[in-house]
Design an enzyme around this catalytic site. Sequence first.
Site, mmCIF file in Angstrom:
data_model
loop_
_atom_site.group_PDB
_atom_site.id
_atom_site.type_symbol
_atom_site.label_atom_id
_atom_site.label_comp_id
_atom_site.label_asym_id
_atom_site.label_seq_id
_atom_site.Cartn_x
_atom_site.Cartn_y
_atom_site.Cartn_z
ATOM 1 N N GLU A 1 -26.174 -2.518 22.100
ATOM 2 C CA GLU A 1 -25.901 -2.898 20.714
ATOM 3 C C GLU A 1 -24.471 -3.422 20.566
ATOM 4 O O GLU A 1 -24.214 -4.388 19.833
ATOM 5 C CB GLU A 1 -26.069 -1.695 19.778
ATOM 6 N N CYS B 1 -23.587 4.293 18.957
ATOM 7 C CA CYS B 1 -24.011 2.965 18.495
ATOM 8 C C CYS B 1 -24.501 3.013 17.053
ATOM 9 O O CYS B 1 -24.337 2.049 16.309
ATOM 10 C CB CYS B 1 -25.123 2.428 19.389
ATOM 11 N N ALA C 1 -46.536 1.490 54.881
ATOM 12 C CA ALA C 1 -47.281 0.327 55.359
ATOM 13 C C ALA C 1 -48.367 0.849 56.280
ATOM 14 O O ALA C 1 -48.104 1.693 57.144
ATOM 15 C CB ALA C 1 -46.355 -0.617 56.113
ATOM 16 N N ARG D 1 -30.000 -4.474 53.664
ATOM 17 C CA ARG D 1 -29.521 -5.567 54.516
ATOM 18 C C ARG D 1 -30.087 -6.922 54.107
ATOM 19 O O ARG D 1 -29.356 -7.875 53.962
ATOM 20 C CB ARG D 1 -29.847 -5.274 55.986
HETATM 21 C C1 AOF Z 1 -27.859 3.122 23.297
HETATM 22 N N1 AOF Z 1 -27.691 1.886 23.831
HETATM 23 O O1 AOF Z 1 -27.500 0.524 25.562
HETATM 24 C C2 AOF Z 1 -27.855 2.786 26.011
HETATM 25 C C3 AOF Z 1 -28.081 4.063 25.432
HETATM 26 O O2 AOF Z 1 -22.560 8.111 28.419
HETATM 27 P P1 AOF Z 1 -23.007 7.023 27.524
HETATM 28 O O3 AOF Z 1 -22.146 6.849 26.308
HETATM 29 O O4 AOF Z 1 -23.226 5.703 28.233
HETATM 30 O O5 AOF Z 1 -24.442 7.467 26.926
HETATM 31 C C4 AOF Z 1 -25.562 7.523 27.750
HETATM 32 C C5 AOF Z 1 -26.780 7.882 26.940
HETATM 33 O O6 AOF Z 1 -26.900 6.984 25.840
HETATM 34 C C6 AOF Z 1 -28.093 7.753 27.717
HETATM 35 O O7 AOF Z 1 -28.456 8.969 28.351
HETATM 36 C C7 AOF Z 1 -29.081 7.394 26.632
HETATM 37 O O8 AOF Z 1 -29.467 8.537 25.904
HETATM 38 C C8 AOF Z 1 -28.227 6.505 25.739
HETATM 39 N N2 AOF Z 1 -28.281 5.132 26.230
HETATM 40 N N3 AOF Z 1 -28.102 4.173 24.106
HETATM 41 O O9 AOF Z 1 -27.763 3.289 22.091
HETATM 42 C C9 AOF Z 1 -27.681 1.667 25.143
HETATM 43 N N4 AOF Z 1 -27.796 2.602 27.354
HETATM 44 ZN ZN ZN Z 2 -25.303 3.714 22.303
#
Ligand code: AOF
Ligand code: ZN
Length: 338
Positions: free
Chosen positions: A51, A85, A155, A208
């Site tokens: 976001e 966010c 495999a 690799r």
């Molecule tokens: C969002 N937007 O793009 C992502 C989220 O340690 P931080 O601050 O990076 O928080 C990680 C946690 O935030 C992750 O475990 C998940 O709950 C959330 N990820 N949330 O709003 C994002 N990547």
């Molecule tokens: Zn976030």
Amino acid sequence: MDEIFMRRALELATLGRGHVSPNPLVGCVIVHEGVIIGEGWHKKYGEAHAEVNAVRDVTDKMLLSHSTVYVTLEPCSHFGKTPPCADMLIAEKVKKVVIANLDSNPLVAGRGMKKLQAAGIEVITDVLSDEGRELNRRFFTFMERQQPYMILKWAETADGFVARENFDSKWISNELSRQWVHRWRTEEDAVLVGIRTAQHDNPRLNVRSWTGRDPIRIVIDRFLKLNPTLHLFDGTQRTICYNTVRSEERPNLSFVKLPAEDFLQALVTDLYHRKIQSVIIEGGAQTLQLFIDQGLWDEARVFTAPVTFGKGISAPRMNAKLIEQHKIQSDTLKIFRP
Ligand code: AOF
Ligand code: ZN
């Protein structure tokens, strides 16, 4: 229209693959009067969330208060490596937020959505939620079942063998199939092998024939019988050796003692505590079968090559549903789920 923009957000989310674990893949698009004015995705673990990147991408910030934010995961409500966010979207006064999946992280779990609603922002959830669950199946498994997403890979010959009895047949699948495996290694947190594969193949388990980061190496050696000169123990790549004898820390190499009883369950729980979100188990047949028998698997990727051995070590057996099939030159790749 919601689905079209969410599909774009899901597409952006995939660009983080291999760089964000143990965080989820998240994409975001901001739409003003039917036009995308900003796009972003979570690019790297510890860095800005989707976001934030999407809002940064918007040139005319005045438009935000008349815009809809499409985000594949519920905006977070907690202070982690980055600030919440949800607070940022509230501060920018966005009009509406459309979400594919709520966040299963107990630190968020619905709180992000409630925060937005309490601030008077309209929130719609579950838009392309199945696609979102699929995209972040590793993250959701990890959060909800408190264990990594376990992928089996092997495999086999057309007549169902994974090796000759004397293990002299290292390669069954073709070179292109093996390149796929190297790509997969960049996409998962760890690669696991059992004692027999470690012994007979002396694998490096690095990447690799593709570009990307090397996975953590995991080997099961219950009685610490493996030769310390194997590539696995060379300290060039983070490695964990699970055993029942002793724990010891060396540079880049951890020996971890687990109880002999419930060994595999203890192993996946330990991986969870180490924040390893996904594991690809590359053999051998015995190790793969142990995980299958304990129900500790989420996906199986099986190559079948047009060769026959007549006899040898049989491929693992499982109760599975075929969900995808690809032709890789002479090989067939089948993907199964339990
Ligand atoms: C969002 N937007 O793009 C992502 C989220 O340690 P931080 O601050 O990076 O928080 C990680 C946690 O935030 C992750 O475990 C998940 O709950 C959330 N990820 N949330 O709003 C994002 N990547
Ligand atoms: Zn976030």
